[in-house]
Motif scaffolding. Structure first.
Motif, PDB file in Angstrom:
ATOM      1  N   SER A 188       0.801  -1.227   0.000  1.00  0.00           N
ATOM      2  CA  SER A 188       0.000   0.000   0.000  1.00  0.00           C
ATOM      3  C   SER A 188       0.831   1.272   0.000  1.00  0.00           C
ATOM      4  O   SER A 188       0.330   2.332  -0.349  1.00  0.00           O
ATOM      5  CB  SER A 188      -0.934   0.015   1.210  1.00  0.00           C
ATOM      6  OG  SER A 188      -0.163   0.030   2.413  1.00  0.00           O
ATOM      7  N   ASP A 189       2.087   1.195   0.442  1.00  0.00           N
ATOM      8  CA  ASP A 189       2.940   2.384   0.369  1.00  0.00           C
ATOM      9  C   ASP A 189       4.408   1.977   0.423  1.00  0.00           C
ATOM     10  O   ASP A 189       4.740   0.795   0.560  1.00  0.00           O
ATOM     11  CB  ASP A 189       2.577   3.429   1.439  1.00  0.00           C
ATOM     12  CG  ASP A 189       2.819   2.968   2.863  1.00  0.00           C
ATOM     13  OD1 ASP A 189       3.952   2.580   3.186  1.00  0.00           O
ATOM     14  OD2 ASP A 189       1.878   3.019   3.667  1.00  0.00           O
ATOM     15  N   LEU A 190       5.288   2.946   0.303  1.00  0.00           N
ATOM     16  CA  LEU A 190       6.717   2.665   0.138  1.00  0.00           C
ATOM     17  C   LEU A 190       7.348   2.021   1.366  1.00  0.00           C
ATOM     18  O   LEU A 190       8.365   1.337   1.247  1.00  0.00           O
ATOM     19  CB  LEU A 190       7.462   3.961  -0.192  1.00  0.00           C
ATOM     20  CG  LEU A 190       7.075   4.625  -1.516  1.00  0.00           C
ATOM     21  CD1 LEU A 190       7.821   5.943  -1.679  1.00  0.00           C
ATOM     22  CD2 LEU A 190       7.376   3.703  -2.690  1.00  0.00           C
ATOM     23  N   ILE A 206      -0.154  -0.573  -4.914  1.00  0.00           N
ATOM     24  CA  ILE A 206      -1.413   0.146  -5.103  1.00  0.00           C
ATOM     25  C   ILE A 206      -1.600   1.078  -3.907  1.00  0.00           C
ATOM     26  O   ILE A 206      -1.752   0.612  -2.779  1.00  0.00           O
ATOM     27  CB  ILE A 206      -2.620  -0.809  -5.209  1.00  0.00           C
ATOM     28  CG1 ILE A 206      -2.405  -1.845  -6.310  1.00  0.00           C
ATOM     29  CG2 ILE A 206      -3.898  -0.010  -5.462  1.00  0.00           C
ATOM     30  CD1 ILE A 206      -3.552  -2.825  -6.460  1.00  0.00           C
ATOM     31  N   PRO A 207      -1.593   2.388  -4.115  1.00  0.00           N
ATOM     32  CA  PRO A 207      -1.719   3.343  -3.003  1.00  0.00           C
ATOM     33  C   PRO A 207      -3.014   3.169  -2.214  1.00  0.00           C
ATOM     34  O   PRO A 207      -3.998   2.613  -2.704  1.00  0.00           O
ATOM     35  CB  PRO A 207      -1.693   4.702  -3.712  1.00  0.00           C
ATOM     36  CG  PRO A 207      -0.956   4.448  -4.989  1.00  0.00           C
ATOM     37  CD  PRO A 207      -1.376   3.067  -5.404  1.00  0.00           C
ATOM     38  N   ASN A 208      -3.001   3.650  -0.992  1.00  0.00           N
ATOM     39  CA  ASN A 208      -4.189   3.583  -0.125  1.00  0.00           C
ATOM     40  C   ASN A 208      -5.395   4.248  -0.780  1.00  0.00           C
ATOM     41  O   ASN A 208      -5.265   5.345  -1.346  1.00  0.00           O
ATOM     42  CB  ASN A 208      -3.914   4.298   1.195  1.00  0.00           C
ATOM     43  CG  ASN A 208      -3.036   3.502   2.125  1.00  0.00           C
ATOM     44  OD1 ASN A 208      -3.454   2.491   2.668  1.00  0.00           O
ATOM     45  ND2 ASN A 208      -1.804   3.957   2.312  1.00  0.00           N
ATOM     46  N   GLY A 293       0.568   6.771   5.664  1.00  0.00           N
ATOM     47  CA  GLY A 293      -0.398   5.726   5.914  1.00  0.00           C
ATOM     48  C   GLY A 293      -1.801   6.270   5.752  1.00  0.00           C
ATOM     49  O   GLY A 293      -1.998   7.443   5.388  1.00  0.00           O
ATOM     50  N   TYR A 294      -2.800   5.448   6.060  1.00  0.00           N
ATOM     51  CA  TYR A 294      -4.193   5.841   5.826  1.00  0.00           C
ATOM     52  C   TYR A 294      -4.595   7.072   6.628  1.00  0.00           C
ATOM     53  O   TYR A 294      -5.209   8.006   6.098  1.00  0.00           O
ATOM     54  CB  TYR A 294      -5.145   4.677   6.142  1.00  0.00           C
ATOM     55  CG  TYR A 294      -6.569   5.021   5.807  1.00  0.00           C
ATOM     56  CD1 TYR A 294      -7.072   4.788   4.534  1.00  0.00           C
ATOM     57  CD2 TYR A 294      -7.398   5.654   6.732  1.00  0.00           C
ATOM     58  CE1 TYR A 294      -8.367   5.153   4.206  1.00  0.00           C
ATOM     59  CE2 TYR A 294      -8.681   6.032   6.412  1.00  0.00           C
ATOM     60  CZ  TYR A 294      -9.165   5.780   5.152  1.00  0.00           C
ATOM     61  OH  TYR A 294     -10.427   6.157   4.817  1.00  0.00           O
ATOM     62  N   GLY A 309       5.505  10.684   6.886  1.00  0.00           N
ATOM     63  CA  GLY A 309       6.537  10.287   5.943  1.00  0.00           C
ATOM     64  C   GLY A 309       6.341  10.978   4.599  1.00  0.00           C
ATOM     65  O   GLY A 309       5.274  10.873   3.988  1.00  0.00           O
ATOM     66  N   ALA A 310       7.363  11.687   4.143  1.00  0.00           N
ATOM     67  CA  ALA A 310       7.325  12.336   2.825  1.00  0.00           C
ATOM     68  C   ALA A 310       8.754  12.462   2.328  1.00  0.00           C
ATOM     69  O   ALA A 310       9.217  13.539   1.954  1.00  0.00           O
ATOM     70  CB  ALA A 310       6.639  13.694   2.908  1.00  0.00           C
ATOM     71  N   GLU A 311       9.445  11.320   2.358  1.00  0.00           N
ATOM     72  CA  GLU A 311      10.865  11.282   2.020  1.00  0.00           C
ATOM     73  C   GLU A 311      11.114  11.506   0.523  1.00  0.00           C
ATOM     74  O   GLU A 311      10.173  11.560  -0.276  1.00  0.00           O
ATOM     75  CB  GLU A 311      11.461   9.932   2.438  1.00  0.00           C
ATOM     76  CG  GLU A 311      11.917   9.877   3.887  1.00  0.00           C
ATOM     77  CD  GLU A 311      13.175  10.711   4.137  1.00  0.00           C
ATOM     78  OE1 GLU A 311      13.763  11.240   3.172  1.00  0.00           O
ATOM     79  OE2 GLU A 311      13.557  10.829   5.319  1.00  0.00           O
ATOM     80  N   ASN A 312      12.385  11.609   0.144  1.00  0.00           N
ATOM     81  CA  ASN A 312      12.746  11.795  -1.268  1.00  0.00           C
ATOM     82  C   ASN A 312      12.196  10.671  -2.133  1.00  0.00           C
ATOM     83  O   ASN A 312      11.772  10.908  -3.271  1.00  0.00           O
ATOM     84  CB  ASN A 312      14.268  11.867  -1.419  1.00  0.00           C
ATOM     85  CG  ASN A 312      14.857  13.114  -0.782  1.00  0.00           C
ATOM     86  OD1 ASN A 312      14.203  14.151  -0.718  1.00  0.00           O
ATOM     87  ND2 ASN A 312      16.090  13.025  -0.306  1.00  0.00           N
ATOM     88  N   GLU A 313      12.196   9.455  -1.594  1.00  0.00           N
ATOM     89  CA  GLU A 313      11.653   8.310  -2.344  1.00  0.00           C
ATOM     90  C   GLU A 313      10.182   8.518  -2.672  1.00  0.00           C
ATOM     91  O   GLU A 313       9.712   8.153  -3.752  1.00  0.00           O
ATOM     92  CB  GLU A 313      11.835   7.020  -1.534  1.00  0.00           C
ATOM     93  CG  GLU A 313      13.268   6.544  -1.408  1.00  0.00           C
ATOM     94  CD  GLU A 313      14.015   7.165  -0.244  1.00  0.00           C
ATOM     95  OE1 GLU A 313      15.090   6.646   0.109  1.00  0.00           O
ATOM     96  OE2 GLU A 313      13.523   8.187   0.324  1.00  0.00           O
TER      97      GLU A 313
END
Length: 384
Positions: A188-190, A206-208, A293-294, A309-313
Motif C-alpha cells: 500500500s505504500d513505500l 497500489i496506493p491507499n 499511511g491511511y 513520511g514524505a521522504e525523497n523516495e
C-alpha cells in the motif's frame, strides 16, 4: 463480483469496500474493529464475551497469568469459524495481513485452510507489520524505520511485540502458508514496497484508497491561534515516534505561547479521533515512515498539514516538486524548525493544505484505486 475482505487496522479496507461498491460489486468486511478504534465491520470478530464483561475479564486475566493462554484470541477464532460455516460463496478474498483474524497463528492457518477450499482467488495485502518487512527492517539497511527505537534500546522489545512477533516461527509459518496459497500480493505504500522488494517478493504497488467523496475539504482559516493536533495510540506510540512530537510541542508552546493551541489525545475510538482533530491546522502523525499511511492521507484530504513520511523516495514515486506534507524526522530540533516556519508563515500552511487535497484526489481516489485492485485480482498469479 462478491468480495470478502478480512481484517481492518486503519480503515483502509472500509475505504476499499466503498470503492468496490461504487463500481457495483458486493463486499463483506469481516474484522474485530481493532480494539479501541472500533472500525465499522459487517461481521464482527470482536471478542465481546471475553472483553466486555468485567468478571469474565478477571477470569481471562487469571488464566493468562497462569497459562499464558489468551482467551480473546480463541474467541476471535471461534467467531471466524462460525462465520465460515454461515458464509456463501465469494469470488475473491483479501487478507489485510497474515494475522487478519488476530488469533493464534496455528488457529489462523486451520481457518484459512478451510476458507481456501471454497475461495480460489485470494490476495494478501501488505500495509503494516509483516514477516518479510520485519526481516528486512532487522537488517538495519534503511536510515530509519519503526524498529529504530528497538535498535537504540533493546528494553523496548516488549513495547514492540506486535511488530516483532512476525519474526517468530509460528507467525512466519502462517505468512508462508498465505504466500503459498494467495494468487496476488499488494503493497500500500513505500514503507512496505521497499522491504518486500529487497527481500525478493514481487508485489503490486497500489496506493491507499481514500473516499474523497465523503471527506469534505475545508480551506484553512487562521483566525487567532494555529491549532496543532497530536493523537497518540499508546500501543504504537514507540514505533510512531510520538515522544519526538511531545517534546517538540513542549518547546513550541514555550516559544509561541500566544500563537498556538495544542490538542493531545490518547487511544480514543476512530470516530472520536476524527472529531478531535477537525478544527486543527496541523496534524502530527509519525516520524519513522517514508510514505503516508491511511490516517495521514485522510487528514490531508481534509486539508490538514500533516507531519508524516514524505521522504525523497516518496517525492520521486509521485513526481512531486512541491510539498504536500511535511517530512517528519525522528529529530526534535528538525520538528521544531518545521513547526516554527509554518507558524511564522501561515500562508505556506494554506498552500500545502490545498496541494495535500489535490494530491489525495489525484493519487488515492477510492474508486480508481478499487479498479486497480480488481485488475490485480483478475490475474492468475504474480509469483511466476
Amino acid at each position: 463480483m462478491k468480495i470478502l475482505l478480512i481484517g481492518e487496522y486503519s480503515r483502509l479496507h472500509n475505504s476499499l469496500k466503498e470503492g468496490l461498491q461504487a463500481l457495483g460489486h458486493e463486499v463483506l468486511l469481516v474484522a474485530s474493529g481493532d480494539n479501541f478504534k472500533k472500525y465499522d465491520v459487517d461481521y464482527s470478530l470482536h471478542s465481546a464475551f471475553v472483553s466486555d464483561f468485567w468478571f469474565i475479564q478477571r477470569v481471562k486475566n487469571g488464566i493468562f497469568k497462569i497459562t499464558t493462554i489468551d482467551l480473546e484470541k480463541i474467541e476471535r477464532a471461534i467467531r471466524f469459524y462460525s462465520f465460515i460455516l454461515k458464509q456463501k460463496e465469494f469470488d475473491h478474498v483479501q487478507f489485510i495481513n497474515s494475522d487478519a483474524i488476530e488469533s493464534y497463528p496455528f488457529l489462523s492457518r486451520i481457518l484459512y485452510k478451510k476458507l481456501f477450499k471454497t475461495i480460489k482467488s485470494r490476495s494478501l495485502l501488505i500495509c503494516g507489520d509483516e514477516t518479510p518487512v520485519v526481516d528486512y527492517l532487522l537488517q538495519q539497511k534503511m536510515k530509519y524505520s519503526i524498529l529504530s527505537p528497538y535498535f537504540e534500546e533493546k528494553s523496548l522489545e516488549k513495547q514492540l511485540q506486535f511488530t516483532l512477533k512476525y519474526r517468530t516461527k509460528s507467525y512466519r509459518k502462517t505468512f508462508d502458508s498465505l504466500y503459498k496459497n494467495c494468487t496476488s500480493f499488494i503493497t500500500s505504500d513505500l514503507d512496505y514496497k521497499i522491504p518486500m522488494e529487497a527481500m525478493g517478493y514481487h508485489s503490486h504497488f497500489i496506493p491507499n484508497p481514500i473516499n474523497t467523496d465523503t471527506i469534505e475539504y475545508k480551506p484553512l482559516v487562521i483566525e487567532d491561534k494555529i491549532i496543532i493536533f497530536l493523537g497518540i495510540n499508546n500501543r504504537s506510540a514507540v514505533k510512531k515516534g510520538s515522544h519526538f512530537f511531545e517534546k517538540a510541542v513542549e518547546i513550541i508552546t514555550e516559544k509561541y505561547p500566544n500563537q498556538v493551541e495544542i490538542i493531545v489525545t490518547r487511544s480514543i475510538p476512530y470516530k472520536q479521533y476524527i472529531g478531535a482533530y477537525n478544527k486543527a491546522h496541523i496534524l502530527l502523525d509519525q516520524v519513522y515512515s517514508y510514505d503516508q499511511g491511511y490516517n495521514a492521507l485522510e487528514a490531508m484530504a481534509k486539508g490538514k498539514v500533516v507531519f508524516t513520511g514524505a521522504e525523497n523516495e516518496f517525492m520521486k514515486q509521485y513526481y512531486l516538486t512541491e510539498k504536500v506534507a511535511i517530512n517528519a524526522l525522528p529529530n526534535v530540533k528538525s520538528l521544531v524548525e518545521e513547526l516554527s516556519f509554518l507558524i511564522e508563515n501561515p500562508e505556506e500552511l494554506k498552500a500545502i493544505s490545498k496541494r495535500a487535497r489535490a494530491f489525495v484526489e489525484q493519487e488515492h481516489n477510492y474508486s480508481k484505486i478499487a479498479e486497480k485492485y480488481l485488475e490485480v485480482w483478475s490475474q492468475i498469479s504474480n509469483k511466476n
